[in-house]
Design an enzyme around this catalytic site. Sequence first.
Site, mmCIF file in Angstrom:
data_model
loop_
_atom_site.group_PDB
_atom_site.id
_atom_site.type_symbol
_atom_site.label_atom_id
_atom_site.label_comp_id
_atom_site.label_asym_id
_atom_site.label_seq_id
_atom_site.Cartn_x
_atom_site.Cartn_y
_atom_site.Cartn_z
ATOM 1 C CB ALA A 10 -0.941 -0.006 1.207
ATOM 2 C CG HIS A 12 4.288 6.885 -2.809
ATOM 3 N ND1 HIS A 12 3.528 7.838 -2.172
ATOM 4 C CD2 HIS A 12 5.523 6.943 -2.238
ATOM 5 C CE1 HIS A 12 4.257 8.455 -1.257
ATOM 6 N NE2 HIS A 12 5.465 7.935 -1.279
ATOM 7 C CG HIS A 175 10.727 -1.451 -15.655
ATOM 8 N ND1 HIS A 175 10.452 -0.280 -16.328
ATOM 9 C CD2 HIS A 175 10.426 -1.202 -14.346
ATOM 10 C CE1 HIS A 175 9.987 0.617 -15.480
ATOM 11 N NE2 HIS A 175 9.974 0.086 -14.263
#
Length: 304
Positions: A10, A12, A175
């Site tokens: 939980a 950002h 990524h």
Amino acid sequence: MKRKVGIIGAGHVGSDVAFSLVTQGICDEIVIIDKIEAKAESEALELRDMASMTHSYTTITANNWEALSDADIIVMAVGPETLLREDRMEELVETSRSVTEIVPKILATGFKGIFVNITNPCDVITMLIQKISGFDRSRVFGTGTSLDTARMRRVVGEALHINPKSIEGYVLGEHGESQFVAWSTVKIGGVNITDYKTKRPLDLPALKDAVRGGGWNILTGKGWTSFGIATATAGIVDALLTNAKQVFPLAVFSEQTHTYIGQPALIGAEGVLDIIEPPLTKEEQINFENSAAVIRKAFDLVQI
């Protein structure tokens, strides 16, 4: 059918994913879990405060592991304690430890849905989730280069003064630092970017650097990035829940490189339906293989 999504983390990113799902009416139920239970409870409460103002109703609960048993999708959004790191690979020790603890707890609930991973380093952690869970590779994938591709479209759109929605093409590979823009795939109205008529020649190396540096510029300015990846994830979740059979650049398992890596993939209700391998130039193919080598080397360092 109840469209149910679990979000692990939980912070950002996880919170903004939940916000995007609720405001867009993408699912019926969300379960938010975080090691800081008060954080997850607060995020769930604030999201419930929006209930009278959203177009559709979403049930939101927090910290109920058993509620994940019948979830359709679990979004892994676990982050490190320290956010300001230029290379996502620096997060590996901490995030791999967290995922190694969390995935067995999810499996213990009887969860049989689809894992969508955001946690960095995305490709390595996605491969780790698949290994620990034993799920079919079609049901475990990461957001991969979805955000990087969106950044590329933004950068090119701004350079050409056109809407980024009109830009086609992909950023491929990790990524992370070894990603690359596959310029051979980048088109405007079906015309390759190298053939697109402009008043002055485009500086592709400079555009590439702007794409790679975009996340770091945001991170150093506000301390984290979340809007872009949350929006990308919401689109992916929507495609899964609606069986959209839509293509996204994701961290999926490549038989060519024997690793999870960012490339276009077709997804629907069952997860990854097909992996697309666009024709690349010789240089791009080398970049793709080099990026895969970076991911494999990092995964070999993970101890489970």
